[in-house]
Design a protein around this motif. Structure first.
Motif, PDB file in Angstrom:
ATOM      1  N   LYS A 178      66.149  -7.694  28.088  1.00 57.11           N
ATOM      2  CA  LYS A 178      65.802  -6.272  28.113  1.00 57.11           C
ATOM      3  C   LYS A 178      65.928  -5.635  26.735  1.00 57.11           C
ATOM      4  O   LYS A 178      65.280  -4.629  26.448  1.00 57.11           O
ATOM      5  CB  LYS A 178      66.707  -5.543  29.110  1.00 57.11           C
ATOM      6  CG  LYS A 178      66.579  -6.054  30.533  1.00 57.11           C
ATOM      7  CD  LYS A 178      67.555  -5.346  31.461  1.00 57.11           C
ATOM      8  CE  LYS A 178      67.458  -5.889  32.888  1.00 57.11           C
ATOM      9  NZ  LYS A 178      68.432  -5.238  33.800  1.00 57.11           N
ATOM     10  N   THR A 181      63.344  -6.993  21.554  1.00 53.76           N
ATOM     11  CA  THR A 181      62.054  -6.327  21.280  1.00 53.76           C
ATOM     12  C   THR A 181      61.010  -7.285  20.707  1.00 53.76           C
ATOM     13  O   THR A 181      59.841  -6.932  20.593  1.00 53.76           O
ATOM     14  CB  THR A 181      62.266  -5.164  20.295  1.00 53.76           C
ATOM     15  OG1 THR A 181      62.873  -5.683  19.089  1.00 53.76           O
ATOM     16  CG2 THR A 181      63.169  -4.107  20.898  1.00 53.76           C
ATOM     17  N   LEU A 184      57.252 -11.128  23.753  1.00 58.56           N
ATOM     18  CA  LEU A 184      56.011 -10.598  24.309  1.00 58.56           C
ATOM     19  C   LEU A 184      56.105 -10.495  25.825  1.00 58.56           C
ATOM     20  O   LEU A 184      56.930 -11.165  26.458  1.00 58.56           O
ATOM     21  CB  LEU A 184      54.844 -11.499  23.917  1.00 58.56           C
ATOM     22  CG  LEU A 184      54.619 -11.701  22.411  1.00 58.56           C
ATOM     23  CD1 LEU A 184      53.495 -12.721  22.190  1.00 58.56           C
ATOM     24  CD2 LEU A 184      54.289 -10.383  21.735  1.00 58.56           C
ATOM     25  N   LYS A 185      55.227  -9.674  26.403  1.00 55.22           N
ATOM     26  CA  LYS A 185      55.255  -9.478  27.854  1.00 55.22           C
ATOM     27  C   LYS A 185      55.025 -10.783  28.609  1.00 55.22           C
ATOM     28  O   LYS A 185      55.667 -11.049  29.625  1.00 55.22           O
ATOM     29  CB  LYS A 185      54.196  -8.444  28.259  1.00 55.22           C
ATOM     30  CG  LYS A 185      54.524  -7.017  27.849  1.00 55.22           C
ATOM     31  CD  LYS A 185      53.456  -6.056  28.351  1.00 55.22           C
ATOM     32  CE  LYS A 185      53.796  -4.619  27.982  1.00 55.22           C
ATOM     33  NZ  LYS A 185      52.751  -3.666  28.460  1.00 55.22           N
ATOM     34  N   ASN A 186      54.086 -11.598  28.111  1.00 53.27           N
ATOM     35  CA  ASN A 186      53.793 -12.835  28.822  1.00 53.27           C
ATOM     36  C   ASN A 186      54.958 -13.824  28.736  1.00 53.27           C
ATOM     37  O   ASN A 186      55.180 -14.631  29.642  1.00 53.27           O
ATOM     38  CB  ASN A 186      52.515 -13.481  28.284  1.00 53.27           C
ATOM     39  CG  ASN A 186      52.659 -13.961  26.852  1.00 53.27           C
ATOM     40  OD1 ASN A 186      52.837 -13.141  25.948  1.00 53.27           O
ATOM     41  ND2 ASN A 186      52.594 -15.263  26.625  1.00 53.27           N
ATOM     42  N   GLU A 187      55.744 -13.765  27.650  1.00 52.84           N
ATOM     43  CA  GLU A 187      56.906 -14.639  27.523  1.00 52.84           C
ATOM     44  C   GLU A 187      57.991 -14.241  28.517  1.00 52.84           C
ATOM     45  O   GLU A 187      58.594 -15.097  29.174  1.00 52.84           O
ATOM     46  CB  GLU A 187      57.442 -14.590  26.088  1.00 52.84           C
ATOM     47  CG  GLU A 187      56.475 -15.179  25.067  1.00 52.84           C
ATOM     48  CD  GLU A 187      56.948 -15.010  23.637  1.00 52.84           C
ATOM     49  OE1 GLU A 187      56.357 -15.639  22.741  1.00 52.84           O
ATOM     50  OE2 GLU A 187      57.901 -14.246  23.414  1.00 52.84           O
ATOM     51  N   ILE A 188      58.230 -12.943  28.633  1.00 55.96           N
ATOM     52  CA  ILE A 188      59.196 -12.457  29.621  1.00 55.96           C
ATOM     53  C   ILE A 188      58.735 -12.807  31.029  1.00 55.96           C
ATOM     54  O   ILE A 188      59.521 -13.232  31.882  1.00 55.96           O
ATOM     55  CB  ILE A 188      59.387 -10.931  29.470  1.00 55.96           C
ATOM     56  CG1 ILE A 188      60.030 -10.616  28.122  1.00 55.96           C
ATOM     57  CG2 ILE A 188      60.234 -10.381  30.605  1.00 55.96           C
ATOM     58  CD1 ILE A 188      60.146  -9.140  27.813  1.00 55.96           C
ATOM     59  N   SER A 189      57.439 -12.668  31.266  1.00 58.47           N
ATOM     60  CA  SER A 189      56.870 -12.996  32.574  1.00 58.47           C
ATOM     61  C   SER A 189      57.124 -14.464  32.921  1.00 58.47           C
ATOM     62  O   SER A 189      57.526 -14.786  34.047  1.00 58.47           O
ATOM     63  CB  SER A 189      55.364 -12.706  32.559  1.00 58.47           C
ATOM     64  OG  SER A 189      54.736 -13.221  33.709  1.00 58.47           O
ATOM     65  N   GLU A 190      56.907 -15.354  31.955  1.00 59.49           N
ATOM     66  CA  GLU A 190      57.113 -16.779  32.194  1.00 59.49           C
ATOM     67  C   GLU A 190      58.569 -17.093  32.515  1.00 59.49           C
ATOM     68  O   GLU A 190      58.866 -17.909  33.387  1.00 59.49           O
ATOM     69  CB  GLU A 190      56.661 -17.581  30.973  1.00 59.49           C
ATOM     70  CG  GLU A 190      55.168 -17.788  30.882  1.00 59.49           C
ATOM     71  CD  GLU A 190      54.641 -18.649  32.009  1.00 59.49           C
ATOM     72  OE1 GLU A 190      55.209 -19.713  32.290  1.00 59.49           O
ATOM     73  OE2 GLU A 190      53.655 -18.230  32.640  1.00 59.49           O
ATOM     74  N   ARG A 218      56.680  -6.853  36.098  1.00 62.82           N
ATOM     75  CA  ARG A 218      56.884  -7.475  34.793  1.00 62.82           C
ATOM     76  C   ARG A 218      56.123  -8.799  34.649  1.00 62.82           C
ATOM     77  O   ARG A 218      56.221  -9.454  33.624  1.00 62.82           O
ATOM     78  CB  ARG A 218      58.376  -7.708  34.553  1.00 62.82           C
ATOM     79  CG  ARG A 218      59.202  -6.424  34.644  1.00 62.82           C
ATOM     80  CD  ARG A 218      60.686  -6.712  34.577  1.00 62.82           C
ATOM     81  NE  ARG A 218      61.109  -7.147  33.259  1.00 62.82           N
ATOM     82  CZ  ARG A 218      62.332  -7.588  32.979  1.00 62.82           C
ATOM     83  NH1 ARG A 218      63.232  -7.674  33.953  1.00 62.82           N
ATOM     84  NH2 ARG A 218      62.652  -7.946  31.752  1.00 62.82           N
ATOM     85  N   THR A 220      52.787 -11.079  34.295  1.00 65.60           N
ATOM     86  CA  THR A 220      51.406 -11.011  33.800  1.00 65.60           C
ATOM     87  C   THR A 220      50.504 -12.061  34.462  1.00 65.60           C
ATOM     88  O   THR A 220      49.289 -11.874  34.523  1.00 65.60           O
ATOM     89  CB  THR A 220      51.366 -11.222  32.273  1.00 65.60           C
ATOM     90  OG1 THR A 220      51.965 -12.479  31.947  1.00 65.60           O
ATOM     91  CG2 THR A 220      52.117 -10.099  31.565  1.00 65.60           C
TER      92      THR A 220
END
Length: 814
Positions: A178, A181, A184-190, A218, A220
């Motif tokens: 969290k 920063t 990336l969004k897709n990395e957090i998604s994975e 969260r 993608t």
């Protein structure tokens, strides 16, 4: 006494640190820097080691290892020297040695993140999961904020089946995501989807389902999320909700088999269950009405329906394919032919369609005329149907009818070539496939098929010229480019062609190139050990690891490995017989080829890094002399055997090859193990009797084998098989040609005038009608080869060829 870095003079310290920065490409400059330091401090161990690293990158391997070992000898407690030694070993693909070097470096400098990270990559590459967990835990302690380290720890636990600990590792780091920063969004998604997968693997289905809802916003990868939702709903037995979820997935992709099976499971149905057949068919019919364009929904009923319901389902699919002119109809249906009743039903169905279209140009239940090509495609199907059942004369007649109806359709000529190949007319098959190629010169698939058929006809040089037509223009060495392209099918087929031509050296070279390609598949995963953790593509990474674990079970590798073993056995036997194989050599190394296949003179340069150039590789051993001149043929064969045992140990042929190698090495306990493995897989296998007889005979002639051990092995064989003889085995299986061939081969190997005569008698009967369906083209070709080895006369070979032609009248290979 060696100086540490801090004890070097200030100028040399600066030079040493700058030398470390030149590791990647500027090897000459780095080497020059090391020489500057060594000129003033000649016994600085770490500089010697680093110099060795630069020498290694400049292909001066022997000097490199001498410098590194000298550096370690001077300062055995230097983590830099051991780390460098590990880097060089890793670069030379000596992964186990590299891991040992890294372990020693880590003992000296236990908090060096770079060393531990490199060590962890080697440990997972070598599948040393227990050690990997320890290394990953150290990395996490040293840098608890780095996501890649936590992911690496989770993967290590997962590969050991410790899903709870893997889940704990991800959960421990989740709060840091969290505040990160940089992700990336897709990395957090994975990462979130990976955590949910671990929950499922750990059996916490309800918890996983609740977690899936929490992370929805969260994610993608929406498709993966929806798939997991449907999967978990089904596992917690919420079938109605799961059915809705699978319905949504089917709407996204109605041709996904897993979605349909999941939807059926939600209704308590299983296509494999005979009692569910009617209900399953009803559900699929309902889905077909919603998604009329889905080929999967049209085909699925054929996999479980029987009788009239099967014919009804087949009618719909077949009519659609004939109207649309889909050449792959038979290929799609071929799997159904494993069921004899279904194969016969399809033949009758298509025969009826062919008659209806020929007579009226309509199907019997239709009032509209069908496309003019529908009749041709029905004939095309029937030709393949007849070919499948070995009725080659009728198949050829049908395919000729189809060609007369549409002489410009490439697929017709390709199937004609395949029929000719099955009928034994290899030369005719090659010419027909080449004719098809000339109809569409830009079609790479047809070109590749032509090359394959040329190689089957032993036209190696012509096949090579054809193959390089699709090699890139700027390739300095066209043949080597094919190897670099990893065209494994070409290497395998080329090796087989050379083997049939009697050129064992070149055949082995091709088989080793196949091995090299598969080794590169296995080695290329190394880069993903760091990349996947860095980019958080964990689910895909685990798939790669699991795929790599079974990569050597690929049919191309398995076939090439067995062929290579047979070549080494042939070389071994020839050498023992006093007639060693003589290399069929060229006048010099192979030259680069142009697209028209001619040799091109001159030098070719390739870029080799920043400001450095090297010559393009030229094959210095085109004849395979390196393999023919090997010191120990059986040791080379054993390398292939060990690879096969670890990857396809469930296949009988693996243990047949192992037996042949171990028996020649007089490793009788391993040969016994191979016999027992064959029996465990197939206790009625045709080769078992000859294996037992040959092993007992070999032990009896080996005076060096201790008598007590000889008695123990014999006792085990007699206990398992009783008193056996090869002739008795052949007589007991008079309707099986494989038993006759295995027995004949065993008798030939045993040698002796009586055994050879018995072998010859069995082989000359190979064309007998008593052998029925086992009298295949391949088996008769094996019989021909064994007859030649038995010293059969020209008259005997001529008689065999004449009788074989009666069985396969179109064959030209006898």
């Amino acid at each position: 006494m060696s100086l540490t870095i801090s004890e070097l003079p200030h100028k040399e310290q600066t030079l040493f640190r700058s030398a470390l920065l030149y590791e990647v490409r500027q090897y000459k400059r780095g080497l020059k820097t090391c020489d500057q330091i060594l000129k003033k401090v000649p016994n600085h161990g770490e500089t010697l080691a680093v110099k060795g690293m630069f020498l290694s990158n400049m292909e001066r391997k022997e000097e490199a290892y001498e410098h590194i070992k000298r550096g370690i000898e001077i300062n055995p407690n230097s983590s830099i020297s051991w780390h460098v030694f590990g880097i060089v070993n890793r670069g030379d693909l000596k992964y186990e040695e590299a891991a040992k070097c890294y372990e020693k470096a880590a003992k000296v400098d236990s908090e060096n993140v770079h060393i531990l990270r490199d060590l962890s990559q080697l440990q997972i590459h070598l599948r040393q999961y227990e050690k990997l967990v320890e290394t990953r835990e150290k990395l996490v302690k040293l840098n608890p904020l780095l996501t890649a380290f936590w992911l690496g720890l989770a993967v290590a636990h997962q590969m050991l089946g410790r899903y709870d600990l893997a889940l704990k590792a991800i959960t421990s780091h989740e709060h840091n995501l969290k505040h990160d920063t940089n992700m990336l969004k897709n990395e957090i998604s994975e990462i979130l989807m990976y955590k949910n997968w671990l929950m499922e693997l750990n059996g916490d289905y309800q918890l996983a389902l609740e977690n899936l809802k929490e992370i929805r916003l969260r994610i993608t990868d929406i498709t993966a999320w929806k798939e997991q939702k449907a999967n978990l709903l089904l596992k917690v037995d919420r079938r109605e909700a799961a059915a809705t979820a699978y319905q949504e997935l089917i709407e996204r992709n109605p041709d996904n088999n897993d979605y349909v099976r999941g939807y059926l499971a939600c209704n308590g149905l299983d296509m494999a269950c005979a009692d569910d057949k009617d209900a399953v068919l009803e559900v699929i019919d309902s889905l077909q009405q919603q998604f009329p364009s889905s080929n999967t929904l049209k085909f699925l009923p054929l996999t479980f329906c029987e009788g009239d319901s099967f014919v009804s389902a087949a009618e719909s699919l077949a009519k659609h394919a004939l109207r649309k002119g889909i050449p792959s109809l038979f290929t799609s249906m071929k799997m159904l032919y494993a069921n004899e009743a279904k194969g016969a039903a399809l033949g009758r169905l298509m025969e009826g369609y062919a008659n209806q279209l020929r007579d009226t140009n309509r199907f019997s239940d239709s009032t509209d005329d069908e496309p003019a090509t529908a009749s041709m495609w029905s004939t095309f199907y029937l030709a393949q149907h007849a070919d499948y059942y070995g009725d080659y004369e009728r198949a050829l007649q049908l395919i000729e009818d189809a060609i007369r109806a549409s002489s410009d359709t490439v697929e017709l000529y390709m199937v004609k070539a395949k029929i000719l190949k099955h009928a034994g007319d290899i030369c005719g098959a090659r010419d027909t496939m080449d004719f098809a190629r000339q109809m569409d010169l830009k079609d790479r698939f047809v070109n590749s098929k032509t090359v394959k058929y040329m190689l089957r006809n032993n036209d190696v040089e012509e096949a090579e010229k054809m193959m390089i037509m699709f090699v890139r223009d700027d390739a300095a060495h066209k043949v080597q480019e094919i190897v670099d392209m990893q065209a494994i099918w070409y290497m395998r087929e080329r090796g087989d062609a050379y083997r049939r031509l009697g050129d064992i050296g070149r055949a082995l070279k091709q088989y080793h190139q196949v091995l090299f390609s598969f080794n590169s598949y296995h080695q290329v995963q190394f880069d993903f050990h760091s990349y996947s953790l860095r980019k958080a593509t964990i689910r895909g990474y685990v798939d790669i690891l699991q795929w790599e674990d079974q990569v050597y079970s690929h049919n191309t590798f398995v076939g090439a490995a067995h062929a290579a073993i047979d070549c080494y056995i042939d070389l071994h036997d020839r050498k023992l017989a006093g007639a060693p194989f003589a290399v069929i050599s060229d006048e010099g190394p192979s030259k680069p080829l142009t697209r028209n296949g001619s040799a091109k003179q001159g030098q070719h340069n390739l870029s080799a890094g920043v400001g450095e150039v090297k010559q393009a590789a030229v094959d210095q051993d085109p004849s395979g002399a390196t393999y023919v001149d090997a010191d120990d043929y059986m040791a080379e064969a054993l390398k292939f055997v060990e690879r096969l045992e670890s990857s396809v140990g469930h296949q009988v042929k693996t243990h047949l090859s192992a037996f042949e190698v171990h028996l020649r090495m007089q490793k009788y306990f391993l040969a016994l193990k191979a016999i027992n493995s064959v029996k465990a897989i197939d206790e009625q296998h045709s080769s078992l009797t000859s294996m037992v007889v040959r092993m007992i005979a070999d032990m009896d002639t080996n005076e060096a084998f201790a008598a007590p051990m000889k008695a123990a092995v014999k006792g085990q064989l007699i206990k398992s098989f009783g008193e056996v003889s090869i002739e008795a085995s052949i007589d007991a299986h008079q309707n099986s040609l494989p038993f006759a061939l295995a027995g004949a081969k065993g008798l030939l190997t045993l040698g002796g005038e009586a055994n050879v005569a018995s072998s010859k008698r069995a082989l000359l009967k190979a064309t007998s009608a008593a052998y029925g369906e086992t009298r295949t083209l391949d088996n008769l070709l094996v019989a021909k080869t064994l007859l030649e080895k038995s010293g059969a006369s020209e008259a005997e070979m001529s008689d065999f060829a004449a009788s074989a032609k009666l069985v396969f009248p179109l064959a030209t290979c006898f």
